[in-house]
Design a protein around this motif. Sequence first.
Motif, mmCIF file in Angstrom:
data_model
loop_
_atom_site.group_PDB
_atom_site.id
_atom_site.type_symbol
_atom_site.label_atom_id
_atom_site.label_comp_id
_atom_site.label_asym_id
_atom_site.label_seq_id
_atom_site.Cartn_x
_atom_site.Cartn_y
_atom_site.Cartn_z
ATOM 1 N N ALA A 127 0.810 -1.219 0.000
ATOM 2 C CA ALA A 127 0.000 0.000 0.000
ATOM 3 C C ALA A 127 0.845 1.271 0.000
ATOM 4 N N GLU A 128 2.053 1.198 0.569
ATOM 5 C CA GLU A 128 2.883 2.395 0.697
ATOM 6 C C GLU A 128 3.952 2.504 -0.389
ATOM 7 N N LEU A 129 3.906 1.645 -1.410
ATOM 8 C CA LEU A 129 4.886 1.726 -2.483
ATOM 9 C C LEU A 129 4.822 3.085 -3.190
ATOM 10 N N GLY A 130 6.002 3.585 -3.553
ATOM 11 C CA GLY A 130 6.061 4.825 -4.305
ATOM 12 C C GLY A 130 5.696 4.605 -5.769
ATOM 13 N N PRO A 131 5.736 5.653 -6.565
ATOM 14 C CA PRO A 131 5.443 5.515 -8.003
ATOM 15 C C PRO A 131 6.313 4.447 -8.651
ATOM 16 N N ASP A 132 5.693 3.620 -9.483
ATOM 17 C CA ASP A 132 6.403 2.546 -10.169
ATOM 18 C C ASP A 132 7.093 3.129 -11.404
ATOM 19 N N LEU A 133 8.413 3.185 -11.374
ATOM 20 C CA LEU A 133 9.164 3.846 -12.442
ATOM 21 C C LEU A 133 9.122 3.095 -13.765
ATOM 22 N N VAL A 134 8.659 1.855 -13.757
ATOM 23 C CA VAL A 134 8.558 1.097 -15.000
ATOM 24 C C VAL A 134 7.299 1.487 -15.771
ATOM 25 N N ARG A 135 6.288 1.937 -15.085
ATOM 26 C CA ARG A 135 5.008 2.236 -15.726
ATOM 27 C C ARG A 135 5.022 3.615 -16.386
ATOM 28 N N GLU A 136 4.283 3.733 -17.459
ATOM 29 C CA GLU A 136 4.132 5.032 -18.114
ATOM 30 C C GLU A 136 3.335 5.957 -17.197
ATOM 31 N N GLY A 137 3.672 7.226 -17.240
ATOM 32 C CA GLY A 137 2.898 8.215 -16.508
ATOM 33 C C GLY A 137 3.131 8.218 -15.006
ATOM 34 N N TRP A 138 4.259 7.651 -14.539
ATOM 35 C CA TRP A 138 4.533 7.683 -13.099
ATOM 36 C C TRP A 138 4.657 9.133 -12.631
ATOM 37 N N ASP A 139 4.315 9.357 -11.369
ATOM 38 C CA ASP A 139 4.209 10.714 -10.833
ATOM 39 C C ASP A 139 5.580 11.193 -10.339
ATOM 40 N N ARG A 197 15.212 14.696 -9.900
ATOM 41 C CA ARG A 197 14.368 14.406 -11.065
ATOM 42 C C ARG A 197 15.181 13.734 -12.176
ATOM 43 N N ARG A 198 16.395 14.220 -12.399
ATOM 44 C CA ARG A 198 17.229 13.618 -13.439
ATOM 45 C C ARG A 198 17.580 12.168 -13.097
ATOM 46 N N LEU A 199 17.882 11.904 -11.848
ATOM 47 C CA LEU A 199 18.184 10.535 -11.420
ATOM 48 C C LEU A 199 16.980 9.623 -11.627
ATOM 49 N N LEU A 200 15.802 10.093 -11.242
ATOM 50 C CA LEU A 200 14.591 9.291 -11.382
ATOM 51 C C LEU A 200 14.222 9.064 -12.844
ATOM 52 N N ARG A 201 14.360 10.103 -13.658
ATOM 53 C CA ARG A 201 14.049 9.954 -15.083
ATOM 54 C C ARG A 201 15.009 8.966 -15.745
ATOM 55 N N ARG A 202 16.282 9.058 -15.373
ATOM 56 C CA ARG A 202 17.258 8.130 -15.932
ATOM 57 C C ARG A 202 16.925 6.699 -15.524
ATOM 58 N N ALA A 203 16.573 6.516 -14.247
ATOM 59 C CA ALA A 203 16.214 5.175 -13.769
ATOM 60 C C ALA A 203 15.018 4.634 -14.532
ATOM 61 N N SER A 204 13.998 5.461 -14.709
ATOM 62 C CA SER A 204 12.803 5.030 -15.438
ATOM 63 C C SER A 204 13.147 4.655 -16.876
ATOM 64 N N ALA A 205 13.976 5.484 -17.528
ATOM 65 C CA ALA A 205 14.339 5.204 -18.922
ATOM 66 C C ALA A 205 15.104 3.893 -19.039
ATOM 67 N N LEU A 206 16.018 3.624 -18.115
ATOM 68 C CA LEU A 206 16.788 2.378 -18.161
ATOM 69 C C LEU A 206 15.893 1.171 -17.885
ATOM 70 N N LEU A 207 15.039 1.284 -16.885
ATOM 71 C CA LEU A 207 14.126 0.184 -16.559
ATOM 72 C C LEU A 207 13.244 -0.148 -17.763
ATOM 73 N N ARG A 208 12.676 0.867 -18.372
ATOM 74 C CA ARG A 208 11.758 0.642 -19.479
ATOM 75 C C ARG A 208 12.489 0.124 -20.721
ATOM 76 N N SER A 209 13.737 0.529 -20.904
ATOM 77 C CA SER A 209 14.481 0.059 -22.077
ATOM 78 C C SER A 209 14.862 -1.411 -21.956
ATOM 79 N N ASN A 210 14.739 -1.970 -20.769
ATOM 80 C CA ASN A 210 15.110 -3.369 -20.555
ATOM 81 C C ASN A 210 13.906 -4.289 -20.351
#
Length: 280
Positions: A127-139, A197-210
């Motif tokens: 229930a307390e998980l943060g935004p899922d960086l793999v999903r599109e439209g994460w907050d 924000r840059r760290l999070l965006r980079r993480a999301s981009a890498l996760l999604r690219s894999n």
Amino acid sequence: MPEGDSLHRLAARLAPVLEGREVVDFSARRFTNDAARSLVRRRVTSVAAKGKNLLIRFDDARVLHIHLGMEGRVLVERPRSTFWAMDRERWEPDMRLAVRGATIVGRRLPMLRLLTESQEKRAPDLAELGPDLVREGWDENEAVRRLRALTDRAIADALLVQRAAAGIGNVYKSEVCFLEGVDPRTMLSELHDDELRRLLRRASALLRSNLGSGPRVTRPSLRGPRLWVYGRGGRPCLRCKTPIVRLMQGPAPFSASARSTYFCPTCQPPHAARRDEARP
């Protein structure tokens, strides 16, 4: 090592095998016989990943929650395979879920539990998980807010906190800090929101690219390693040739819970040095 991309890939493989099918057999080491039998004749409605968690839902609104930890695996059973037959003799799975036409098994699962709808809503680790960086439209704003709400700690440790941002594991923690030129020992309070924000965006981009098939890659290249720094302690940096440093981080760096971090001291200078270089 299972991270957010691993779980989403696993869910994508299991969904066609399980969804819409009736359970014909279920067994699990940690379940009572009654609990295990209660899933028989239930229908699987969905298989999805949430951060680093696998969620298998049934038509009575219950969910089977699986976390792979460091070494867990969930596989589609292949009884006609010679390799599978030999492997099956060596270990007894933690879980076996059979539907009409297929069976999945789990081994070395640190988390395996069956939750009702209300229990799932009350479970802090879900229930307390943060935004899922793999999903599109994460907050993005919410992820930054949650990072800021943490007690001050090194940024590499903060990126692993799933209630801040879900999906980052030990590999991506090191790779993201390297690609953004951030010393992993930098304290959270020293970084501006734009840097987070840059760290999070980079993480999301890498996760999604894999999310596709094939090995995990953060360094697209036809030659050399697939990763920039992770697992390369003592070897030359692929950019500047400085030896990569491996250090242990975490609330107790010398305990069993400590995690390895890899970084380049030249490409990722201390934050104070970066700040001085930026001054006119």
